[in-house]
Design an enzyme around this catalytic site. Structure first.
Site, PDB file in Angstrom:
ATOM      1  CE1 TYR A 298      25.593  39.459  28.699  1.00 57.71           C
ATOM      2  CE2 TYR A 298      24.811  41.247  27.305  1.00 57.71           C
ATOM      3  CZ  TYR A 298      24.690  40.477  28.453  1.00 57.71           C
ATOM      4  OH  TYR A 298      23.674  40.718  29.336  1.00 57.71           O
ATOM      5  CB  CYS A 299      24.380  36.390  25.756  1.00 54.49           C
ATOM      6  SG  CYS A 299      22.850  35.420  25.692  1.00 54.49           S
ATOM      7  CG  LEU A 300      22.917  32.914  22.027  1.00 55.45           C
ATOM      8  CD1 LEU A 300      21.857  32.961  20.950  1.00 55.45           C
ATOM      9  CD2 LEU A 300      23.344  31.496  22.274  1.00 55.45           C
TER      10      LEU A 300
END
Length: 565
Positions: A298-300
């Site tokens: 998720y995300c980074l």
């Protein structure tokens, strides 16, 4: 003597770090250079100036028409500043039209002039927008009809309550305390039954207890971003992605990153790959041997997962059954408004601030994200809490959002330079262990998710994983923003689009893809879990034991790292 050891260079860095404390980490050189580039080119473009003069005249006529009941300016979709009925009445309608007309003229004025740097024009537009939002009649009590009405009705009680809220917030800020909330980590949020089964200097690995008699043979590893606490994916029970996956018969593991202090200042981006993602995979392989693993980033967390997956593919490591990238960027050339904060001047300024502190403070990062949505997160909050005297709503995601984290200085510098500033991953210049990696080496199937209103990882940027990979890929575009679009359990009023690219298919640009895929009502979690099931073994098995053989669990989750302030 190296540059970092040179006393004159260190004196310069100390000076810039001191200024950074005063500016909140914003480089004063970056906006000045952008303004000079934009204004200089505009000053030498008489034709453009005449065009702007015409724009100003047309805007004035249109605003006048709006005041007189004709077709005037209307707020853009998602702009909630002028929804109160009082804005249709004089003198507030004049203020509204003047504000919207000014914003329209500013947008026209900051269109790049021929020869100007488009990035400089975008930065000037953004900075001007911040001032226009701050000076909007919607943010000033005496020019906002909603505040005036509330003041009359309550005899000023709203302002008294707002003053009390302001005092409470300032006291809490001075003490470094979080806002009061009914949500307690481990009790009614981040409370899916689980154990901590591994811990090193970067993360704790959480293994969730089974909720079904049998499970799919392949486990899931969730890799969250280290700029947030992991429990964004394990909020209250009816809003938890992890609880949902466990209920579908999956064995789920999740990384809980440490909230780093100065002692981890020299931790690198590759440390998060090697001592984070790879270490977690190694532990899971010990708990559930001879099974592939579904990896979810998720995300980074998705960015570092993609780096790890490309490295594994290069090195012949085939432990990944599938890869799910949730609001995660692999190419940063279209990273949206966050790019306004990333140029050589700004990155160097942040590096000097982190050189002084060893970390990027959570408040600095939170301020950058708030600036991207200042109308809602800054001025909208000020309106409701201080001028209208309303209590802050309490919700699991709001409680999580206030639980901010820090980042190691070296890692954040490498991330900003290597990915945001130089875009090395998709440019063929990102090396791991001295050798360049390529996303197209990944053979595991990919499920990528973008969100329609994402200000952090714009969906056009997330979509570009299609351009740099060759394998089987599903792409889902869901309603909502960076967090709300991902946390989308069944039962909410949501929709999504879903497409499938086979390995032999040609590339389709995002606009064409959007036009050719109709929205589907419901949660994207459901087709995603079906996709995971299709890529799992055909026969369910007994749940694995908790923890590695010979290594008892280290304690109950959510563990210790998530509680670090």
């Amino acid at each position: 003597m190296t540059q970092d050891q040179h006393p004159y260079e260190n004196l310069d860095r100390m000076s810039r770090a001191f200024v950074a404390r005063l500016t909140g980490g914003q480089s004063p050189n970056a906006p000045v250079a952008a303004f000079a580039n934009w204004a200089g080119h505009l000053a030498r473009a008489p034709g453009r100036q005449l065009e702007l003069a015409g724009d100003i005249g047309q805007a004035a006529l249109r605003a006048t028409a709006g005041v007189l009941g004709g077709a005037g300016f209307e707020p853009e979709p998602g702009d909630h500043r002028f929804e109160h009925d009082g804005w249709a009445l004089p003198p507030f309608n004049m203020l509204k039209q003047a504000q919207l007309a000014t914003e329209a003229v500013w947008n026209a004025a900051t269109e790049p002039t021929r020869g100007a740097d488009p990035a400089a024009a975008r930065r000037v537009r953004f900075l001007g927008k911040q001032w226009l939002d701050a000076l909007s009649p919607s943010t000033i009590p005496v020019t906002n009809p909603e505040v005036v009405e509330a003041t009359v009705k309550t005899g000023g009680g709203n302002l008294v309550a707002g003053a009390r809220h302001l005092r409470e917030d300032m006291t809490r800020l001075a003490r470094g305390e979080r806002p009061e909330t009914d949500y307690v980590v481990g009790e009614n949020i981040a409370c899916t039954p689980d154990k901590v089964v591994f811990r090193n200097h970067l993360f704790e690995l959480i293994q969730y207890a089974p909720a079904t008699g049998t499970v799919h043979p392949e486990p899931i590893l969730v890799v969250p971003a280290w700029i947030m606490k992991y429990y964004i994916l394990d909020l209250s029970p009816d809003n938890s992605m992890i609880r949902y996956l466990v209920a579908q018969g999956f064995t789920v593991f999740a990384i809980s990153w440490i909230n780093p202090g100065r002692e981890l200042a020299d931790t690198s981006l590759d440390d998060y790959r090697h001592d984070g993602v790879m270490a977690a995979l190694d532990v899971i392989s010990q708990i559930i041997p001879d099974r592939q693993i579904h990896a979810v980033g998720y995300c980074l967390g998705g960015t570092i997962l993609s780096i790890a997956a490309a490295t594994m593919a290069r090195d012949g490591d085939d432990r990944l059954a599938s890869i799910s990238l949730l609001a995660a960027q692999t190419d940063f050339s279209e990273a949206g408004e966050l790019l306004l904060f990333v140029d050589e001047s700004q990155v160097s300024f942040l590096e000097d601030m982190m050189w002084d502190r060893g970390i990027l403070d959570s408040a600095q990062m939170a301020a950058s994200f708030q600036a991207l949505r200042d109308r809602d997160l800054i001025w909208g909050r000020m309106l409701s809490r201080y001028w209208l005297g309303e209590e802050m709503p309490d919700a699991d995601m709001l409680s999580w959002n206030a639980d901010a984290t820090r980042m190691p200085g070296r890692m954040h510098s490498e991330y900003l330079r290597g990915l945001f500033l130089e875009n090395r991953l998709t440019a063929g210049r990102f090396a791991v262990d001295g050798k360049v990696i390529a996303l197209r080496d990944i053979k595991a199937p990919i499920f990528a998710v973008g969100t329609e209103k994402d200000h952090i990882a714009p969906w056009h940027s997330v979509y570009k994983v299609k351009l740099f990979t060759d394998g089987d890929l599903h792409f889902a575009l869901t309603s909502g923003g960076h967090n709300g679009g991902i946390v989308s359990p069944p039962g909410k009023r949501r929709h999504y689009r879903l497409g499938h690219r086979t390995p032999e298919a040609f590339y389709m640009d995002p606009e064409t893809w959007f036009a050719e895929h109709d929205p589907i009502e419901g949660s994207w979690w459901e087709p995603w879990t079906a996709w995971l099931v299709e890529r799992s073994g055909p026969n369910r098995v007994a749940p694995p034991g908790i923890g590695r053989p010979g290594h008892p669990p280290l304690g109950d989750a959510p563990g210790t790292y998530v509680l670090m302030a």
